[in-house]
Each structure stands twice: as structure tokens, then as C-alpha cells.
Design a protein around this motif. Structure first.
Motif, PDB file in Angstrom:
ATOM      1  N   GLY A  29      34.359  40.802  26.566  1.00 16.10           N
ATOM      2  CA  GLY A  29      33.987  41.785  26.754  1.00 16.10           C
ATOM      3  C   GLY A  29      34.816  42.994  27.710  1.00 16.10           C
ATOM      4  O   GLY A  29      35.182  42.204  28.685  1.00 16.10           O
ATOM      5  N   PHE A  30      34.556  44.150  27.265  1.00 13.25           N
ATOM      6  CA  PHE A  30      35.288  44.945  28.721  1.00 13.25           C
ATOM      7  C   PHE A  30      34.896  44.858  30.203  1.00 13.25           C
ATOM      8  O   PHE A  30      35.736  44.568  31.079  1.00 13.25           O
ATOM      9  N   GLY A  31      33.852  44.987  29.780  1.00 13.66           N
ATOM     10  CA  GLY A  31      33.130  44.592  31.793  1.00 13.66           C
ATOM     11  C   GLY A  31      32.621  43.564  32.456  1.00 13.66           C
ATOM     12  O   GLY A  31      33.662  43.324  33.015  1.00 13.66           O
ATOM     13  N   VAL A  32      33.090  42.077  31.322  1.00 15.05           N
ATOM     14  CA  VAL A  32      33.480  40.746  32.072  1.00 15.05           C
ATOM     15  C   VAL A  32      35.159  40.700  32.260  1.00 15.05           C
ATOM     16  O   VAL A  32      35.566  40.153  33.746  1.00 15.05           O
ATOM     17  N   VAL A  71      36.750  43.606  33.244  1.00 11.16           N
ATOM     18  CA  VAL A  71      37.207  43.732  34.328  1.00 11.16           C
ATOM     19  C   VAL A  71      37.243  43.793  35.524  1.00 11.16           C
ATOM     20  O   VAL A  71      37.434  43.202  36.117  1.00 11.16           O
ATOM     21  N   VAL A  72      35.913  42.986  35.718  1.00  8.62           N
ATOM     22  CA  VAL A  72      35.629  42.623  36.690  1.00  8.62           C
ATOM     23  C   VAL A  72      36.175  41.360  37.133  1.00  8.62           C
ATOM     24  O   VAL A  72      36.706  40.459  38.514  1.00  8.62           O
TER      25      VAL A  72
END
Lengths: 167, 428
Positions: free
Chosen positions: A137-140, A142-143
């Protein structure tokens, strides 16, 4: 051991070189072959400074070649060969510290078996990882990116500190 | 640690690029690097329980004598792979046979040992520790540990066996020895005639003198022989000791001091040693084998040095030596030394100067040319003038050409009658 080292070096540089040749990047391909030859020569001459440079350049050559879309297993094997060649070069340097009476043959035999075990296990792991599609996912993403970036910065700082201390 | 840093950097770059470009092959390429790092870090021995010992065949040896060192290792912990053992020798010791560095693998409970032989120059060598490099199976993480092995090696200066050295200080001690005491009593040499005392043995009666003087009997008296105080001064001043390529004339001075100390102690004398150089190193007076060992051990560590105060002999603390005792100065001598030595002689001390000849020493180490020969001749003449001054002042001088063995030069002192005279002192 020299034969194994030669095979690993030429496999590690030869596979990306073949990819570059196929893509029409003859100069880069020839450079790869030359780098392999230089590393093999430095191993013969027991030069201690080249292995790390050889590792970085070899991994770089394999990494960049991935954007030319060859079969991924080819470059995974290339990277693994480079890493193993680097290990053998350092192992040879360690062996040079042994005295004539030491049981060097036993040490070499055990190391080669250990290295082969590593190559097989990590090679299978990497090739197996290619079967699982990377869907983040985008968030994962980025993290993970930020974590890796911070780690990279820290590592660079540490490397600079080590270089300053030793130099 | 550098290897782990480089590997981590490569791993992070591959991951960063792989994530940024969603390139699955790059992430897969990073996996072997991660496995390699993890394998290395996890295989680093956590339970290191190593016993290291070092045994010397001898703790005190002479120069150029071989010492066998046995190093033993016992692994009481977990498996130790690629164990690098380094016995770093102090400067001055030379490896003659074997190796001081070994690469071994030790199973749990396994023991190993090896031997090597060394020799070295005169000196005191504390062998405090053995370095062991413990590494993981791939050698990417290394941990260097020092294991204490508190042994020490004394390489003593060469000592030549001499028959004895004739000295005659004004004052002797109460114990019997070999030095004429200038007083009558039991002895060998005739000393004088005195009136007969009841209890004198009949073979001591001087019948000729008794016949001439019918009033009474007269007995022969013999000179008592006793031990004496001997103070050896070793000149360690930088200005008087010449260093030529790898050799120094100071080494000859040390050899002479060691031989003299040993000989005087063998004669039963009370001997002390003063090293006069960078600082004063004083070995208190004493008798016997223990005192010889003390002096020899003191001589193992002496080196020439420079001091603003002790650059001249005038600051020599002669009062530490008993009055009217024997002083032996071992020095190549410089031009301002004779005056100081004459002052010491004037205070009542008997002075013997053993002087390694710096001119012949330097000439031997220089190319043979006309200018060198001329310079040596001038210097020898100058030196002869200084030595002659000392002899006239009642100082016994031994001018030692170091190309000759010390025992050969000083051997004449063993036969010399107790007169003040020079030894080996000739023209240029």
C-alpha cells in the motif's frame, strides 16, 4: 579456491555483461568484463584494497542491469556470485595470516562448505521471493522507504566516522 | 566492523532503490546480502571462555641465547571458528624459529599449543598479553581480545669469567677476603716483625731477629686480607657514548660493568652499581649471588640518555660510596672528565677507570681513508694526554680497544702487582 573464485567473479560480472551486450550497451559490457579481470588479477596478486571496490561495482552492475528487464534470476545469481567472491577474497586474506603448521586445509574445506550452504539457501530464498508479487500500500511503502532512508543516512555517517578514525 | 558497514550500506541502497522504483528484482537481490549479514552476526560466538597461557623455557638468558616459548589455548566455551592468535613480540626480540601467529578452529573443550623460539638484544621484556581475534563464521564481525600472560624475560649482558681483579682501597671491611688490608694479622704476605705475644705459634717466631735481640722474642706478622666496598659507576651519558650504525660503545661499557661486578662479588666484596646517565639508577651495596642478580637485572634495562644535570661528571654523588673505598668508573671518557676524577681521587677514594676506546671504535666503523686515519691519530693523541693526566694523579686506567676481548685486556689486572699503572696504554 582460486578456481572457485575465478568462476564466481566471472559469473558475477559476466551475467550483467551479457545483459548489457544484448541491450546494445557494448562499452558497459566490456567494462564489466574488464572489472572482473582486474579483480581476478588483484586476487592473484593478493592486493587487499580491491575486494570492497569489486563488491560495490559488481553489485551496482547487477542492480542497474535489472532495468534492462532480463530474467531476474540471472541477476540474482550475479549478485550472489559477487558477494561470494568478495567473501572468498577476504577469506584468502585471513588465510595469509596462518602459519605453515596450521591446519589450513581443514579451515578452507569448512569455509567452502559453509559458503556453498549460504549460496544455495540465500539463492533459493531470493528466487522464491520472486514468486510472490510485491504489492504494498502507499502508506506502507512510504514508511518502509523512510525507515530505509534513515538507515542509509546513519550508515553513511558511521562509514565516514570509521574512515576518519582509520585514516 | 568496516565489512558490516559496507554490506549494510549495499543492503540499504538496494532496498531503497527497490522500494522507490517498485523493482522486485532489486529487493530480491538485497536478500542474500541480508542473509549473509545475519548469518555472520548470529554466528559470532557469544560464550567466549578461552584460557591462554605462555611458558618460557627460561626467564633469564644471555644475549643471543634461544628461548623457547610455549603458547597453550583451551576453549572452555562454544565452538570458535577462525580464531587468530597473535603473540606480538616487543621490539628487540627476534623470532628465530616457528611462528607467533596462528589461525585455528577450536571445538568446545579442545586444547592446542605451539612453540616458537626467540632471541634478542640485552634488555628487560615484559610479555604481558596475547591477542586473540575472535570472528564469526564469515569473518565480517571481529572482536579482538587481549588475554593476560604475565611473564617476563631478562636478556642479561654477557659476563666473562675472570680469575680476580687486584684492587687496593685504603679501607676494607671486617670480613676476610682477598684484598690486602694494610694491617698485620693472619694472612699470607709478610707484613712486619713485632714482639712475641704469648699464644703466637712457634713457626711464626722470627728466630733471626730474636737472636739479635736477646732481651725478648719476635714474631713475624702477615698482612690481613679482607673484603672491601666497591662502587661501580656506569657512564650512560649520551655525550660520551658513540652510536655507530646499529652498535653503541655503551654495550661494551655494560659488558665491562657486568663482568667487573660479577668478579668483585665472587671475590666476596660488597658491590654497588650506579648508572649515571639520563638519571641516577642506584643499586644498593650488597654481597653474594642475590646482589649479582640484582646488578645484572639492573644492567638489562640501562640505556644511554641525555640529562642537562648529569651531562657532566662533576655532579657525581660520590658520597653514596663509603669513604676511602674503591670506585670503578666504566666510561669512554670525555675531555672534562679527568679533572673530576682527580678530585675524587684526592678525596681518598681509589679509582679504577675502565675506558672503552671510542676512537678505535669509531675508526673501525668508518671507511679506511687518509682523512679518517689522520683524525683518529689526532684524537688518540688527545685521549692519551687525558689518560696520562689520570695516571699521574694516581688513577688506575685500562684503555680498552673494543676490538679485543675484555678478558684479554682486563686479565692483566689479575696479575698486576698492586701498583698504580696503566694498562694497554701506548702510542697512537
Amino acid at each position: 579456491m582460486k578456481g572457485l573464485f575465478g568462476f564466481l567473479v566471472f559469473a558475477g560480472y559476466g551475467l550483467p555483461a551479457w545483459v548489457y551486450f544484448r541491450s546494445g550497451l557494448f562499452v558497459v559490457g566490456v567494462a564489466c568484463v574488464l572489472l572482473a579481470a582486474i579483480w581476478f588479477l588483484s586476487f592473484q596478486l593478493e592486493l587487499s584494497t580491491y575486494p570492497t571496490a569489486g563488491l560495490i561495482l559488481g553489485m551496482g552492475a547487477n542492480a542497474i542491469a535489472t532495468w534492462l528487464h532480463p530474467h531476474p534470476n540471472m541477476l540474482i545469481l550475479g549478485g550472489l556470485s559477487i558477494l561470494s567472491a568478495w567473501d572468498l577474497a577476504r577469506f584468502q586474506r585471513r588465510l595469509s595470516l596462518a602459519s605453515p603448521g596450521d591446519d589450513v586445509a581443514d579451515i578452507v574445506r569448512r569455509h567452502i562448505w559453509r559458503l556453498l550452504a549460504f549460496m544455495v539457501s540465500s539463492g533459493l530464498l531470493s528466487m522464491g521471493a520472486m514468486w510472490f508479487p510485491l504489492k504494498l500500500g502507499f502508506g506502507v511503502g512510504v514508511v518502509l522507504f523512510v525507515i530505509v532512508f534513515v538507515g542509509l543516512v546513519q550508515m553513511t555517517r558511521k562509514l565516514l566516522l570509521v574512515g576518519r578514525d582509520s585514516g | 566492523m568496516k565489512s558490516t558497514h559496507w554490506l549494510s550500506l549495499i543492503l540499504l541502497i538496494l532496498l531503497l532503490l527497490g522500494l522507490a522504483s517498485l523493482n522486485q528484482t532489486l529487493v530480491a537481490m538485497a536478500l542474500p546480502v541480508g542473509v549473509y549479514l545475519l548469518w555472520g552476526v548470529l554466528s559470532l560466538p557469544s560464550n567466549v571462555n578461552l584460557s591462554v597461557s605462555r611458558v618460557l623455557s627460561e626467564e633469564r638468558v644471555n644475549v643471543d641465547e634461544l628461548v623457547e616459548i610455549t603458547v597453550s589455548l583451551r576453549n572452555d566455551g562454544s565452538l570458535l571458528d577462525n580464531l587468530l592468535v597473535e603473540d606480538i613480540l616487543p621490539g628487540g626480540l627476534v623470532l628465530e624459529k616457528g611462528s607467533t601467529r596462528h589461525l585455528v578452529s577450536l571445538q568446545a573443550g579442545q586444547q592446542t599449543s605451539w612453540k616458537y623460539k626467540i632471541s634478542g638484544k640485552r634488555g628487560f621484556y615484559p610479555l604481558r598479553s596475547i591477542d586473540v581475534v575472535i570472528s564469526d563464521q564469515f569473518g565480517i564481525v571481529q572482536d579482538r581480545q587481549s588475554f593476560p600472560t604475565d611473564v617476563q624475560l631478562f636478556i642479561l649482558p654477557p659476563v666473562v669469567k675472570l680469575k680476580g681483579i687486584s684492587i687496593r682501597p685504603r679501607k676494607t671491611r671486617v670480613y676476610s677476603g682477598e684484598i690486602p688490608a694494610r694491617s698485620g694479622g693472619l694472612g699470607i704476605d709478610f707484613f712486619g716483625v713485632r714482639s712475641y705475644h704469648p699464644g703466637d705459634p712457634s713457626n711464626c717466631i722470627n728466630w733471626l731477629a730474636s737472636a739479635r735481640h736477646p732481651s725478648g722474642l719476635y714474631s713475624n706478622e702477615f698482612e690481613q686480607e679482607r673484603v672491601a666496598d666497591v662502587g661501580i659507576i656506569l657512564d650512560g651519558r649520551e655525550r660520551s657514548n658513540i652510536v655507530m650504525s646499529s652498535t653503541s660503545i655503551f654495550e661494551y661499557s655494560v659488558e665491562a660493568a657486568a663482568t667487573l661486578a660479577s668478579t668483585f662479588i665472587d671475590q666476596g666484596n660488597r658491590v654497588s652499581l650506579l648508572h649515571y646517565g639520563k638519571y641516577l639508577q642506584w643499586t644498593f651495596p650488597g654481597y653474594g649471588k642475590i646482589q649479582r642478580e640484582r646488578i645484572l637485572r639492573a644492567l638489562t634495562g640501562v640505556e644511554p640518555g641525555h640529562s642537562l644535570i648529569f651531562a657532566y661528571l662533576q655532579y657525581l654523588p660520590t658520597r653514596i660510596f663509603p669513604p676511602q673505598s674503591q670506585i670503578v668508573l666504566v666510561s669512554p671518557l670525555v675531555h672534562d672528565d679527568p679533572d673530576v676524577l682527580l678530585q675524587i681521587r684526592a678525596r681518598g677514594y681509589r679509582v679504577l677507570v675502565i675506558s672503552p676506546n671510542p676512537v678505535s671504535f669509531e675508526q673501525e666503523n668508518l671507511p679506511d681513508s687518509h682523512s679518517v686515519r689522520l683524525a683518529a691519530r689526532i684524537l688518540k693523541m688527545e685521549r692519551n694526554i687525558h689518560l696520562e693526566k689520570l695516571i699521574r694523579g694516581g688513577i688506575q686506567v685500562v684503555d680498552w680497544d673494543v676490538s679485543q676481548p675484555f678478558e684479554q685486556v682486563v686479565g692483566r689486572l689479575t696479575r698486576t702487582p698492586l701498583l698504580v699503572r696503566s694498562m694497554n696504554f701506548g702510542g697512537p
